[in-house]
Design a protein around this motif. Structure first.
Motif, mmCIF file in Angstrom:
data_model
loop_
_atom_site.group_PDB
_atom_site.id
_atom_site.type_symbol
_atom_site.label_atom_id
_atom_site.label_comp_id
_atom_site.label_asym_id
_atom_site.label_seq_id
_atom_site.Cartn_x
_atom_site.Cartn_y
_atom_site.Cartn_z
ATOM 1 N N PHE A 152 0.835 -1.198 0.000
ATOM 2 C CA PHE A 152 0.000 0.000 0.000
ATOM 3 C C PHE A 152 0.873 1.253 0.000
ATOM 4 O O PHE A 152 0.541 2.241 -0.647
ATOM 5 N N LEU A 153 1.977 1.213 0.727
ATOM 6 C CA LEU A 153 2.883 2.361 0.768
ATOM 7 C C LEU A 153 3.473 2.636 -0.609
ATOM 8 O O LEU A 153 3.675 3.782 -0.990
ATOM 9 N N PHE A 154 3.733 1.567 -1.368
ATOM 10 C CA PHE A 154 4.249 1.716 -2.733
ATOM 11 C C PHE A 154 3.214 2.379 -3.629
ATOM 12 O O PHE A 154 3.534 3.293 -4.392
ATOM 13 N N SER A 155 1.960 1.917 -3.531
ATOM 14 C CA SER A 155 0.890 2.511 -4.327
ATOM 15 C C SER A 155 -0.458 2.160 -3.719
ATOM 16 O O SER A 155 -0.727 0.990 -3.436
ATOM 17 N N GLY A 156 -1.279 3.161 -3.540
ATOM 18 C CA GLY A 156 -2.628 2.941 -3.033
ATOM 19 C C GLY A 156 -3.471 2.094 -3.970
ATOM 20 O O GLY A 156 -4.473 1.507 -3.555
ATOM 21 N N ALA A 157 -3.052 1.979 -5.232
ATOM 22 C CA ALA A 157 -3.772 1.148 -6.190
ATOM 23 C C ALA A 157 -3.668 -0.333 -5.828
ATOM 24 O O ALA A 157 -4.461 -1.143 -6.284
ATOM 25 N N LEU A 158 -2.694 -0.681 -4.991
ATOM 26 C CA LEU A 158 -2.499 -2.067 -4.576
ATOM 27 C C LEU A 158 -3.206 -2.362 -3.255
ATOM 28 O O LEU A 158 -2.803 -3.252 -2.506
#
Length: 125
Positions: A87-93
């Motif tokens: 989630f920290l990498f991308s909220g899309a995940l």
């Protein structure tokens, strides 16, 4: 032996799973509201979700280190760490992060010995 850090990490992972599941709805509705009214609230809302994920990463790293020292299985901490990092990498995940956090929470609450035949006090069973 149950580690308090594992209990608190499991609780935060549950909270993060709920928060992450609401994140898409909150961010999209805030973005539409900003577009309609000319506001700038989306940045603050997004920052809150990323801050929660960052706290989750740090707490899971601490739980991982403590579990390793006390010979407790690290599976829950690793899954929680990966879920929060996704989630920290991308909220899309958010969806895979939620799934990993739920599975990781189950394992972190179990707190089984890392080696079969050895308990958390390094005594042979």
């Amino acid at each position: 032996m149950k580690l308090k850090i594992n209990i608190w990490t499991g609780i935060l992972d549950i909270i993060n799973a709920v928060v992450f599941s609401a994140s898409w709805f909150v961010i999209f509705s805030t973005a539409f509201s900003d577009a309609a009214n000319g506001g700038n609230a989306t940045d603050g809302v997004g920052t809150f979700f990323y801050l929660m994920a960052g706290i989750g990463v740090v707490l899971n790293i601490i739980a991982l280190i403590q579990s390793k020292k006390h010979n407790i299985s690290i599976v829950g901490s690793v899954l929680g760490l990966i879920g929060n990092a996704l989630f920290l990498f991308s909220g899309a995940l958010a969806f895979p992060a939620i799934v990993l956090l739920i599975i990781g929470t189950v394992f972190i609450f179990l707190q089984h010995s890392a080696k079969k035949g050895v308990d958390s006090n390094n005594q042979t069973i």
